[in-house]
Motif scaffolding. Structure first.
Motif, PDB file in Angstrom:
ATOM      1  N   LEU A   5      -3.504  24.761  46.107  1.00 19.98           N
ATOM      2  CA  LEU A   5      -2.613  24.421  47.200  1.00 19.98           C
ATOM      3  C   LEU A   5      -1.802  25.635  47.631  1.00 19.98           C
ATOM      4  CD1 LEU A   5      -2.775  21.440  47.899  1.00 19.98           C
ATOM      5  CD2 LEU A   5      -0.724  21.051  46.559  1.00 19.98           C
ATOM      6  N   SER A   6      -1.772  25.903  48.932  1.00 23.35           N
ATOM      7  CA  SER A   6      -0.839  26.913  49.418  1.00 23.35           C
ATOM      8  C   SER A   6       0.559  26.291  49.417  1.00 23.35           C
ATOM      9  CB  SER A   6      -1.203  27.315  50.850  1.00 23.35           C
ATOM     10  OG  SER A   6      -0.913  26.267  51.751  1.00 23.35           O
ATOM     11  N   PRO A   7       1.599  27.118  49.367  1.00 23.67           N
ATOM     12  CA  PRO A   7       2.959  26.548  49.420  1.00 23.67           C
ATOM     13  C   PRO A   7       3.108  25.628  50.633  1.00 23.67           C
ATOM     14  CG  PRO A   7       3.061  28.873  48.899  1.00 23.67           C
ATOM     15  CD  PRO A   7       1.615  28.570  49.205  1.00 23.67           C
ATOM     16  N   GLU A   8       2.535  26.028  51.759  1.00 28.95           N
ATOM     17  CA  GLU A   8       2.666  25.186  52.953  1.00 28.95           C
ATOM     18  C   GLU A   8       1.952  23.843  52.753  1.00 28.95           C
ATOM     19  OE1 GLU A   8       2.071  28.387  53.070  1.00 28.95           O
ATOM     20  OE2 GLU A   8       3.735  29.161  54.241  1.00 28.95           O
ATOM     21  N   GLU A   9       0.888  23.861  52.037  1.00 29.58           N
ATOM     22  CA  GLU A   9       0.194  22.596  51.784  1.00 29.58           C
ATOM     23  C   GLU A   9       1.004  21.724  50.818  1.00 29.58           C
ATOM     24  OE1 GLU A   9      -4.471  23.726  52.636  1.00 29.58           O
ATOM     25  OE2 GLU A   9      -3.601  24.221  50.675  1.00 29.58           O
ATOM     26  N   MET A  10       1.716  22.380  49.942  1.00 31.36           N
ATOM     27  CA  MET A  10       2.669  21.650  49.091  1.00 31.36           C
ATOM     28  C   MET A  10       3.705  20.964  49.989  1.00 31.36           C
ATOM     29  SD  MET A  10       4.103  21.189  45.977  1.00 31.36           S
ATOM     30  CE  MET A  10       5.383  19.943  45.991  1.00 31.36           C
ATOM     31  N   VAL A  11       4.238  21.707  50.943  1.00 33.30           N
ATOM     32  CA  VAL A  11       5.238  21.134  51.856  1.00 33.30           C
ATOM     33  C   VAL A  11       4.611  20.010  52.698  1.00 33.30           C
ATOM     34  CG1 VAL A  11       6.804  21.610  53.773  1.00 33.30           C
ATOM     35  CG2 VAL A  11       6.468  23.312  51.964  1.00 33.30           C
ATOM     36  N   PHE A  12       3.372  20.236  53.070  1.00 38.90           N
ATOM     37  CA  PHE A  12       2.693  19.268  53.924  1.00 38.90           C
ATOM     38  C   PHE A  12       2.742  17.854  53.327  1.00 38.90           C
ATOM     39  CE2 PHE A  12      -1.424  17.255  55.270  1.00 38.90           C
ATOM     40  CZ  PHE A  12      -1.093  17.062  56.601  1.00 38.90           C
ATOM     41  N   GLY A  13       2.572  17.784  52.004  1.00 32.02           N
ATOM     42  CA  GLY A  13       2.632  16.477  51.347  1.00 32.02           C
ATOM     43  C   GLY A  13       3.995  15.827  51.512  1.00 32.02           C
ATOM     44  N   LEU A  14       5.033  16.620  51.337  1.00 33.92           N
ATOM     45  CA  LEU A  14       6.392  16.066  51.487  1.00 33.92           C
ATOM     46  C   LEU A  14       6.642  15.643  52.925  1.00 33.92           C
ATOM     47  CD1 LEU A  14       8.140  18.759  49.311  1.00 33.92           C
ATOM     48  CD2 LEU A  14       7.889  16.341  48.722  1.00 33.92           C
ATOM     49  N   TRP A  15       6.147  16.505  53.806  1.00 32.86           N
ATOM     50  CA  TRP A  15       6.308  16.213  55.237  1.00 32.86           C
ATOM     51  C   TRP A  15       5.599  14.894  55.565  1.00 32.86           C
ATOM     52  CZ3 TRP A  15       3.874  19.833  59.543  1.00 32.86           C
ATOM     53  CH2 TRP A  15       4.402  19.484  60.798  1.00 32.86           C
ATOM     54  N   ALA A  16       4.371  14.773  55.060  1.00 33.60           N
ATOM     55  CA  ALA A  16       3.575  13.591  55.369  1.00 33.60           C
ATOM     56  C   ALA A  16       4.252  12.321  54.864  1.00 33.60           C
ATOM     57  CB  ALA A  16       2.182  13.724  54.753  1.00 33.60           C
ATOM     58  N   ILE A  17       4.737  12.354  53.640  1.00 32.81           N
ATOM     59  CA  ILE A  17       5.309  11.120  53.084  1.00 32.81           C
ATOM     60  C   ILE A  17       6.607  10.760  53.805  1.00 32.81           C
ATOM     61  CG2 ILE A  17       6.636  12.137  51.181  1.00 32.81           C
ATOM     62  CD1 ILE A  17       5.558   9.809  49.455  1.00 32.81           C
ATOM     63  N   THR A  18       7.394  11.775  54.107  1.00 31.70           N
ATOM     64  CA  THR A  18       8.650  11.529  54.815  1.00 31.70           C
ATOM     65  C   THR A  18       8.386  11.027  56.215  1.00 31.70           C
ATOM     66  OG1 THR A  18       9.441  13.483  53.646  1.00 31.70           O
ATOM     67  CG2 THR A  18      10.848  12.583  55.385  1.00 31.70           C
ATOM     68  N   PHE A  19       7.591  11.804  56.926  1.00 27.07           N
ATOM     69  CA  PHE A  19       7.273  11.469  58.308  1.00 27.07           C
ATOM     70  C   PHE A  19       6.565  10.113  58.385  1.00 27.07           C
ATOM     71  CE2 PHE A  19       4.164  11.692  61.780  1.00 27.07           C
ATOM     72  CZ  PHE A  19       5.023  11.839  62.852  1.00 27.07           C
ATOM     73  N   GLY A  20       5.578   9.927  57.561  1.00 29.00           N
ATOM     74  CA  GLY A  20       4.812   8.678  57.587  1.00 29.00           C
ATOM     75  C   GLY A  20       5.705   7.482  57.351  1.00 29.00           C
ATOM     76  N   SER A  21       6.595   7.582  56.387  1.00 31.87           N
ATOM     77  CA  SER A  21       7.453   6.432  56.101  1.00 31.87           C
ATOM     78  C   SER A  21       8.359   6.133  57.293  1.00 31.87           C
ATOM     79  CB  SER A  21       8.285   6.704  54.852  1.00 31.87           C
ATOM     80  OG  SER A  21       9.272   7.666  55.130  1.00 31.87           O
ATOM     81  N   GLN A  22       8.786   7.179  57.968  1.00 31.18           N
ATOM     82  CA  GLN A  22       9.696   6.940  59.087  1.00 31.18           C
ATOM     83  C   GLN A  22       8.962   6.302  60.264  1.00 31.18           C
ATOM     84  OE1 GLN A  22      11.139  10.933  59.127  1.00 31.18           O
ATOM     85  NE2 GLN A  22      12.840  10.472  57.751  1.00 31.18           N
ATOM     86  N   ILE A  23       7.752   6.742  60.495  1.00 29.40           N
ATOM     87  CA  ILE A  23       6.972   6.122  61.565  1.00 29.40           C
ATOM     88  C   ILE A  23       6.691   4.668  61.224  1.00 29.40           C
ATOM     89  CG2 ILE A  23       4.790   6.149  62.817  1.00 29.40           C
ATOM     90  CD1 ILE A  23       6.423   8.493  63.514  1.00 29.40           C
ATOM     91  N   LEU A  24       6.285   4.430  60.006  1.00 25.40           N
ATOM     92  CA  LEU A  24       5.989   3.052  59.623  1.00 25.40           C
ATOM     93  C   LEU A  24       7.225   2.178  59.733  1.00 25.40           C
ATOM     94  CD1 LEU A  24       3.662   3.657  56.538  1.00 25.40           C
ATOM     95  CD2 LEU A  24       3.004   2.858  58.819  1.00 25.40           C
ATOM     96  N   THR A  25       8.339   2.693  59.306  1.00 23.89           N
ATOM     97  CA  THR A  25       9.578   1.927  59.408  1.00 23.89           C
ATOM     98  C   THR A  25       9.897   1.612  60.861  1.00 23.89           C
ATOM     99  OG1 THR A  25      10.407   3.042  57.438  1.00 23.89           O
ATOM    100  CG2 THR A  25      12.031   1.926  58.814  1.00 23.89           C
ATOM    101  N   ALA A  26       9.669   2.611  61.713  1.00 23.62           N
ATOM    102  CA  ALA A  26      10.019   2.411  63.119  1.00 23.62           C
ATOM    103  C   ALA A  26       9.052   1.473  63.825  1.00 23.62           C
ATOM    104  CB  ALA A  26      10.056   3.755  63.843  1.00 23.62           C
ATOM    105  N   SER A  27       7.802   1.450  63.403  1.00 21.59           N
ATOM    106  CA  SER A  27       6.819   0.719  64.198  1.00 21.59           C
ATOM    107  C   SER A  27       6.240  -0.522  63.534  1.00 21.59           C
ATOM    108  CB  SER A  27       5.674   1.653  64.590  1.00 21.59           C
ATOM    109  OG  SER A  27       4.926   2.019  63.459  1.00 21.59           O
ATOM    110  N   SER A  28       6.555  -0.746  62.285  1.00 20.56           N
ATOM    111  CA  SER A  28       6.106  -1.996  61.674  1.00 20.56           C
ATOM    112  C   SER A  28       7.258  -2.978  61.740  1.00 20.56           C
ATOM    113  CB  SER A  28       5.682  -1.783  60.224  1.00 20.56           C
ATOM    114  OG  SER A  28       4.300  -1.590  60.146  1.00 20.56           O
ATOM    115  N   PRO A  29       7.111  -3.978  62.559  1.00 16.04           N
ATOM    116  CA  PRO A  29       8.282  -4.802  62.880  1.00 16.04           C
ATOM    117  C   PRO A  29       8.940  -5.412  61.645  1.00 16.04           C
ATOM    118  CG  PRO A  29       6.313  -5.545  64.085  1.00 16.04           C
ATOM    119  CD  PRO A  29       5.892  -4.430  63.209  1.00 16.04           C
ATOM    120  N   SER A  30       8.157  -5.727  60.645  1.00 13.93           N
ATOM    121  CA  SER A  30       8.807  -6.387  59.506  1.00 13.93           C
ATOM    122  C   SER A  30       8.223  -5.884  58.206  1.00 13.93           C
ATOM    123  CB  SER A  30       8.631  -7.898  59.617  1.00 13.93           C
ATOM    124  OG  SER A  30       7.259  -8.208  59.608  1.00 13.93           O
TER     125      SER A  30
END
Lengths: 244, 244, 244, 244
Positions: B161-186
């Motif tokens: 893993l490159s350091p950026e790919e390490m960050v990518f995982g954190l970015w993905a989990i953070t970002f993904g959770s926020q999108i899901l929270t915003a768009s999954s009504p319940s």
DNA sequence: CATGAATGAGCCTTCATTCAT
DNA sequence: TATGAATGAAGGCTCATTCAT
């Protein structure tokens, strides 16, 4: 009886035809390019006819999304089947996710459109309910694996997390990475060269972090995933083909 | 000279004014409600004038996104500052992400709009380049922490893993959770009751899984995050205020 | 024979059912809301079936108007009955008009719709003839009273007016006031506080102006009208009930 | 300044042009035939341009109605002018009504369309207010004559009637007769051969019934009305011509 | 530079009527 | 006779963009 059945079948076929026409438009050009006019002009039917099948274009999108999520559900079910260790079946579901995003990219995109606020505003609640049921179904397939592992002791007790919240993390990282991959035009320029492998590793580390047995190092894990992919991709392709 | 300078300042001010008018429309009613007509009618200038500043509405959205990402960058910088242990600064950036999503929800939404395909199709490449630079900037703030930890031995070497790919995982989990929270009504109906805490825990487990020192158990981690939030939220609010 | 008769009765019942469904739609939402689709969806029959009963929606309106005018005719007949003085029977018809407008407001509205030019353009002449016959019938009920009074000397000879033209004036003032009341949103703002009483007084003065015996002053007249209303409203209600 | 004025004049002219195009359509074919498409196709302008002048077709109808009622108001003013006895000026207004209905039949029809419920539902309240002001203006012209006569003793005190309610009766009989004439296809078949003369007589009798001095018998009255008509029709025609 | 009226293609939707079954 | 899907013209309205002033 026969009479009715034939007519009903014709109607169903036409509904399917509308969906088949609408899908590539949505995929290739987006929601605002998907107009009833265009759908009608791509068929031998009139615009009014489309309205006999779908009260508005948002419902078409939702219906496409329902189809997409049913396919996802089938893939998940296939991934979760068998009597392998739960963590391995979980990994297989991860592979199913990858398959879905890569090989069912149209369905994956449809799912993203479904998350568009406009669509929820304008569509009927009946289809919205179905969507949520599909979502819950996929969630449950994975949550069941978590519960099973907890019961069998493969996964240490989660103090502050429901099984579904455990799944939520996996969902978020998978989903988030796929959205970022799709919408960040040049991940490579950011230093992310192989986002898929990266997420595989993160999932491995995350599950390790939860102490989910068997603990695997990256090497083992990546190798294992490759094997699962090689074994399951054909099965998934079969499911995809059968899914109309 | 002076003449020109004054005029230029006026133009810049008008550009800002356009953005101030456009933002709430985009936030509250979405992309298709954002029309040049509406923007103009909320100002003392005419539609044609808007076109002298932005060749189309997509550029307005992109410009808003640039502003939003600059704010995110500032928050990340603030979170990464100080001489605390790298993992703690990383946690602070996580708190900054939470702050951004919750307290700068308008900016967060603007960032989502930016990811809309239509906007990339219609906007100029100059602004697209700036967007990517902003994105890379945020990425680098976090990647630098990873590199630092690798050098100092807090974080074991990443084989694949490159350091950026390490960050990518954190970015993905953070970002993904926020999108899901915003768009999954319940989410709650799905069994996810506290998505924010859930993601905190996942991040903890993930970093533990990478062996990032100091290893923290959930209790310690959640407590620590609370402390960081209490300390840094006021600073973040200050940054938000200064960011006009 | 019996077979045919049963079928005919079924058809008549269906016709009635269509009218029962169409009426509230027309009343509540107007002509353009009255669509064959809506009528059909409120019944257990299909749109095509409606077309077997009425060739277009205008005919439905006309048929409703015929029913309405038949009710009006019955009320007029009841008002004109008995062996009271002609002027008093005329007043009773005036009360019947008030009853019709107030208590049979749906029928009154249907009559207004009938006067819509579009409807006359699209409907068949058969029904138009029936409408005119109904209109003439009501006219004759009143004209007969005029003729009777002329013969008996209660009403001085009309030099320049046919009895029907005498009635026309009463019709005009009654009808005109009801239209104005229905379509002028705020008669009160114009200084007209009690249009019904006002028209009662005008009718009194008008008949006095014609020298129609017995001459009544306003006080007597208003009192008398009240008494007539009290006595006849129950009878009118009975007629209304019997009119299905 | 000059610049602005010229543009504004052009716009006003175009607004007028739209009204000139819309009016005959409304008159000849009714409200539903009046579509923005048709209006546009009768001009050298595009549909969108019409929408720059009127937000919907209902506003066009209301604007036409405002013009119509202004003409009516002018005719009433002309009829009420001079220092003749009040009852004679009132008769002149009656003649103005006849003139309006017969010679300004387009305006008269527009006024009827204005009373359509759909139009009030969809139009802006600003224009609705203007309409009501016009209506009140016409009412006041006549009510002023009533008040004057009451003060001067030509008209005995009205016990139960406001002056406006007195006018309401005249309005109702005039208006009602005109509607009936317009919408009952064959008054003659009903026995009404000369509705205009009939209503003249009714007005005479009605005013006599109120004791409005000078009391006139039918012969005198009809003769007088003929004279007034002969004298005032040219003036009214002049007003009509000046009204664009 | 600013203006804002004009454009006109295009969108979503409705519905009276037809006609094959 | 009953059905109801199909039709397709038409309606109201929007809006990004242009361009003469």
């Amino acid at each position: 009886m026969v009479e009715i059945t034939r007519k009903q079948r014709e109607i169903q076929q036409r509904t399917q035809e509308i969906l088949r026409v609408a899908k590539p438009i949505l995929i290739a050009e987006g929601l605002q390019a998907l107009t009833m006019d265009r759908v009608a002009s791509h068929m031998q039917y009139a615009k009014g006819t489309i309205y006999n099948h779908f009260p508005n274009k948002e419902e078409i999108v939702l219906e496409l999304a329902i189809e997409a999520m049913k396919l996802r559900h089938k893939l998940f079910d296939a991934g979760a089947s068998g009597d392998r260790p739960a963590r391995m079946r979980l990994m297989t579901i991860g592979v199913a996710c990858e398959f879905y995003t890569q090989r069912c990219s149209e369905e994956f995109q449809v799912e993203q459109w479904m998350r568009n606020a406009n669509i929820w505003d304008k569509s009927s609640s009946e289809r919205q309910v179905i969507i949520r049921q599909c979502e819950a179904g996929c969630m449950q397939v994975v949550a069941r694996l978590v519960r099973e592992s907890l019961e069998q002791g493969d996964l240490p007790a989660l103090d502050h997390l429901s099984p579904e919240e455990m799944v939520f993390g996996l969902w978020a990282i998978t989903f988030g990475s796929q959205i970022l991959t799709a919408s960040s035009p040049s991940l490579e320029a950011l230093g992310v060269f192989d986002p898929i492998r990266a997420i595989r590793i993160h999932c491995c580390r995350l599950l390790n972090g939860f102490g989910w047995q068997p603990i695997l190092d990256e090497h083992q894990y990546l190798k294992l995933v490759e094997n699962i992919a090689a074994e399951y991709f054909p099965r998934f392709e079969q499911i995809q083909r059968e899914h109309r």
